[in-house]
Design an enzyme around this catalytic site. Structure first.
Site, PDB file in Angstrom:
ATOM      1  N   GLY A   1      -7.273   0.866   0.243  1.00 25.36           N
ATOM      2  CA  GLY A   1      -7.724  -0.080   1.249  1.00 25.36           C
ATOM      3  C   GLY A   1      -9.018   0.308   1.936  1.00 25.36           C
TER       4      GLY A   1
ATOM      5  N   GLY B   1      -9.667   2.681   4.060  1.00 29.39           N
ATOM      6  CA  GLY B   1      -9.974   4.100   4.022  1.00 29.39           C
ATOM      7  C   GLY B   1     -10.656   4.499   2.727  1.00 29.39           C
TER       8      GLY B   1
ATOM      9  CE1 TYR C   1      -0.526  -1.619  13.380  1.00 26.21           C
ATOM     10  CE2 TYR C   1      -1.057  -3.840  14.136  1.00 26.21           C
ATOM     11  CZ  TYR C   1      -1.395  -2.706  13.411  1.00 26.21           C
ATOM     12  OH  TYR C   1      -2.583  -2.651  12.730  1.00 26.21           O
TER      13      TYR C   1
END
Length: 314
Positions: A25, A27, A179
């Site tokens: 992704g 990163g 979250y």
């Protein structure tokens, strides 16, 4: 910064970077593009096998790339400490730390140290990592940066400093609220870190970014928490197909925050349209700029992780 893209990343030759969650992704794209511009990049990944695979893919895409996979499990403070020790032994100074790894809207769980998983991984793991690597960042030339990857979903919830759980358990747990709180923590951490750098006259910039709506593996854990196809998973799959931008675009705010000239202390950068587009300064909830909350979160985080920022007093 209008129209900014990866072709405008300045030369990174001679710089060393750590990117957490670099095996996939945003990163992965961040690590690849930093390496493409000449940085030596440590791919800090929970899975050693996936880290090695990511390094091999980057070398195939960018011949001559200097990338190094390394083990880092942000859900285990022992692993965080070992990563910091190994980095100091192998590399010394650090120019760029990208705190990218994260989990999203998981069912209730705990880290190896007993913290609620999302708060433990998304905030406490990165708080500890940053503190342990701070001497390496100070050892780098002026211009070192720390980029904390937050989310537009921080707007779901302010952090409740009187209820960081690690003990109350599953009964009161709401995974999207948890979250949002963890992403608010990322921004409050950035705010307090920036304030302390400024007060200390340090030449390190603390900044945050968010990807907007990018199609990555992050949604899989949120939409299919029990490994089964649900209504939420179907909605997210449709959103990924129709609305989401690719990871290569979602990584641009992170890359901008990490490399562009003129990035401001405690800045927050995201896509122009909020969910997609070129990176611009992003809206953030007012509670992420609260000095008192940032200071309290800092004290609690030092206590919970056992990592003290002794060289960066209040």
């Amino acid at each position: 910064m209008t129209g900014w893209d990866a072709t405008r990343i300045p030369d990174q030759s001679g710089r060393k970077a750590v990117v957490t969650g670099a095996n996939s992704g945003i990163g992965y794209v961040t690590a690849r593009e930093l390496a493409r511009r000449g940085a030596v990049v440590v791919l800090a990944c929970r899975s050693a096998a996936r880290g090695r695979g990511a390094a091999a893919r980057i070398r195939a895409e960018v011949p001559g790339a200097e990338v190094e996979p390394a083990d880092l499990d942000l859900a285990d403070l022992g692993s965080v400490r070992e990563f910091a020790r190994q980095y100091a032994r192998r590399h010394g100074a650090l120019d760029l730390l990208v705190n990218n790894a994260g989990v999203m809207a998981l069912p209730y769980g705990r880290t190896a140290d007993g913290f609620e998983t999302q708060f433990g991984v998304n905030h406490l793991g990165h708080f500890a990592l940053t503190g342990l690597l701070l001497p390496r960042l100070r050892a780098a030339a002026p211009g070192a940066r720390i980029v904390n990857v937050s989310s537009g979903f921080h707007a779901l919830a302010d952090i409740d400093l009187d209820d960081l759980d690690p003990l109350r358990g599953e009964a009161s747990y709401r995974r999207w609220t948890a979250y949002g709180r963890s992403k608010t923590a990322n921004l409050l951490f950035t705010h307090e870190l920036a304030r302390r750098f400024t007060a200390a006259g340090a030449t390190i910039t603390a900044v945050a970014a968010h990807p907007g709506y990018a199609s990555t593996n992050l949604q899989a854990g949120a939409s299919r928490p029990a490994g089964r196809r649900t209504f939420t998973s179907r909605v997210m799959a449709l959103g990924n197909a129709v609305l989401a931008q690719p990871a290569s675009s979602g990584a641009l705010p992170t890359l901008y925050a990490a490399t562009a000239p003129g990035v401001e202390q405690d800045g927050f950068y995201g896509p122009r349209l909020g969910w997609r587009g070129a990176p611009v300064r992003s809206w953030r909830a007012k509670w992420t700029l609260d000095d008192a909350s940032g200071a309290r979160l800092w004290v609690v985080s030092e206590k919970l992780t056992g990592v003290s920022y002794a060289s960066l007093p209040r």
